[in-house]
Design an enzyme around this catalytic site. Structure first.
Site, short mmCIF file in Angstrom:
data_model
loop_
_atom_site.label_atom_id
_atom_site.label_comp_id
_atom_site.label_asym_id
_atom_site.label_seq_id
_atom_site.Cartn_x
_atom_site.Cartn_y
_atom_site.Cartn_z
N LYS A 1 34.12 16.47 -106.66
CA LYS A 1 33.07 16.48 -105.45
C LYS A 1 32.57 15.17 -105.71
CE LYS A 1 33.71 20.05 -102.92
NZ LYS A 1 34.48 20.19 -101.67
N LYS B 1 51.80 23.30 -100.68
CA LYS B 1 51.25 24.38 -99.88
C LYS B 1 50.52 24.12 -98.37
CE LYS B 1 46.53 24.73 -101.08
NZ LYS B 1 45.43 25.66 -100.92
N LYS C 1 43.89 23.63 -95.45
CA LYS C 1 43.08 23.06 -94.43
C LYS C 1 43.20 21.52 -94.90
CE LYS C 1 39.93 25.75 -94.95
NZ LYS C 1 39.29 26.97 -95.15
P1 ADP Z 1 42.08 25.70 -97.90
O1 ADP Z 1 43.39 25.57 -98.83
O2 ADP Z 1 42.67 25.95 -96.62
O3 ADP Z 1 41.26 24.86 -98.19
P2 ADP Z 1 40.65 27.76 -99.37
O4 ADP Z 1 40.59 26.90 -100.47
O5 ADP Z 1 39.33 27.69 -98.55
O6 ADP Z 1 41.51 27.05 -98.39
O7 ADP Z 1 41.27 29.13 -99.83
C1 ADP Z 1 40.56 30.16 -99.44
C2 ADP Z 1 41.67 31.22 -99.81
O8 ADP Z 1 42.90 31.33 -99.32
C3 ADP Z 1 41.86 31.38 -101.36
O9 ADP Z 1 41.76 32.60 -102.05
C4 ADP Z 1 43.12 30.77 -101.59
O10 ADP Z 1 43.69 30.94 -102.94
C5 ADP Z 1 43.91 31.02 -100.47
N1 ADP Z 1 44.93 30.15 -100.08
C6 ADP Z 1 44.63 29.09 -99.24
N2 ADP Z 1 45.93 28.46 -99.01
C7 ADP Z 1 46.79 29.09 -99.58
C8 ADP Z 1 48.30 29.03 -99.50
N3 ADP Z 1 48.81 28.15 -98.90
N4 ADP Z 1 49.04 30.05 -99.75
C9 ADP Z 1 48.31 31.19 -100.47
N5 ADP Z 1 47.07 31.52 -100.73
C10 ADP Z 1 46.30 30.30 -99.80
#
Ligand code: ADP
Ligand code: TRP
Length: 330
Positions: free
Chosen positions: A111, A195, A198
């Site tokens: 960060k 994967k 966001k």
């Molecule tokens: P992002 O990757 O969209 O920023 P977050 O990091 O806020 O999402 O993740 C929120 C939850 O969703 C976490 O528990 C994370 O492991 C799960 N998660 C996010 N993206 C995936 C993905 N592509 N496959 C499986 N789980 C995911």
């Protein structure tokens, strides 16, 4: 029955990765454990949202989680900032959290690199607040993704340190939790590799319209097709199949697998089917999100009920903690 705590940063709409990777497990866990799921709005302040963004994000995330099936009668769902007890524990834990170890945290270093003009103290003590979130309820288990492992390790360290310092067992040491020890589902993106996320900018969101979903799926990276029977699938193609294995009927997946293995696959047809199956899956959830988002009275009721239960659990822990530290009433 073990206590499970997990926090969700209110930073955007849920995508299929969040849903299949995290929310589905929460829905299963709430049947078996004493679950506390909260919206980490204090944590989200490290990036300085505007007041409108902050409120809308919390409301949206709350509506989306409820719409997916997290049930306020089964799990305690609350907004972090409604439970001020967390802050008292945060202050107390800060007295035994050391600058060196906080500065060495990978998420802090990342960060600090990403936002060099906003390396605030909240960012530095993010793991302390997260530890408070967890141990204030005496959680035994915390379902988190890979990126949160180090923060959870810090929470374990702070809990152990407090216990040792006061010669008590007040805090259980929280363990990472994977539902039934299952491999976590990883939802792929449709842009060729990696994967869905966001920050990856490749999300298919639960609130996307049919048209948006179709457009995103039809744009998925593919290739000119296999040239030999039973050929191994390149990553982009495997990703299409993986997503299909998550949202479609097994017979649909088998159908396209056979086509692939016989070198007869038409990716246009496969994508159309995949888009239709995603739409079928998310339509009822999307409808729920709209209804719940607009039902202010219901949202207020859920938040109030959650805050009451969470505060009760938090206050009981704090009472023990204050006594151990030496605070006495006159
Ligand atoms: P992002 O990757 O969209 O920023 P977050 O990091 O806020 O999402 O993740 C929120 C939850 O969703 C976490 O528990 C994370 O492991 C799960 N998660 C996010 N993206 C995936 C993905 N592509 N496959 C499986 N789980 C995911
Ligand atoms: N840091 C977590 C994330 O970014 C969110 C979070 C805050 C959390 N407090 C927590 C997760 C307590 C589990 C337990 O995803």
């Amino acid at each position: 029955m073990s206590k499970v705590v997990s926090g969700i940063r209110p930073t955007g709409n849920l995508h299929l990765g969040n849903y299949f990777g995290a929310v589905q497990n929460f829905i299963r866990m709430q049947e078996e454990h004493d679950c506390y799921f909260f919206i980490a709005d204090w944590h989200s302040l490290t990036t300085h949202p505007t007041p409108e963004q902050l409120h809308n994000n919390v409301r949206q995330v709350l509506a989306e989680y409820l719409a997916c099936g997290i049930d306020s009668e089964k799990a305690c769902i609350y907004v972090q900032s409604d439970v001020k007890e967390i802050l008292e524990l945060y202050l107390l834990l800060n007295m035994n959290a050391y600058l060196g170890e906080l500065e060495r945290t990978t998420s802090f270093k990342d960060k600090a690199r990403q936002q060099p003009n906003n390396v605030n103290a909240g960012l530095l003590t993010y793991p302390v607040l997260m530890a408070s979130d967890i141990i204030i309820h005496k959680a035994n288990q915390v379902p988190v993704g890979k990126d949160q492992e180090q923060n959870l390790e810090m929470a374990r360290k702070f809990a152990r340190r407090f216990n040792n310092m006061y010669g008590s067992e007040v805090f259980p040491i929280p363990k990472p939790y994977t539902y039934n020890g299952a491999e976590m589902v990883k939802v792929p993106g449709l842009d060729g590799s990696g994967k869905m996320g966001k920050s990856e900018g490749n999300g298919i969101f639960l609130i996307d319209t049919d048209k948006q979903i179709t457009k995103k799926v039809m744009k998925a990276v593919s290739d000119s097709g296999p040239t030999e029977p039973n050929q191994e699938k390149p990553e982009a193609i495997q990703n299409l199949f993986t997503l299909m294995s998550i949202v479609s009927e097994p017979s649909t997946l088998d159908f396209f697998n056979d086509k692939y293995n016989a070198c007869e696959i038409r990716y246009g047809d496969m994508k159309k089917q995949l888009a239709a199956d995603i739409i079928q899956y998310v339509t009822p959830i999307r409808k729920n999100i709209e209804d719940i988002y607009n039902d202010e009275a219901y949202l207020a009721k859920v938040a109030k009920q959650g805050a009451e239960k969470a505060r009760e659990s938090a206050a009981a822990t704090l009472k023990e903690v204050r006594k151990l530290i030496g605070f006495r009433n006159f």
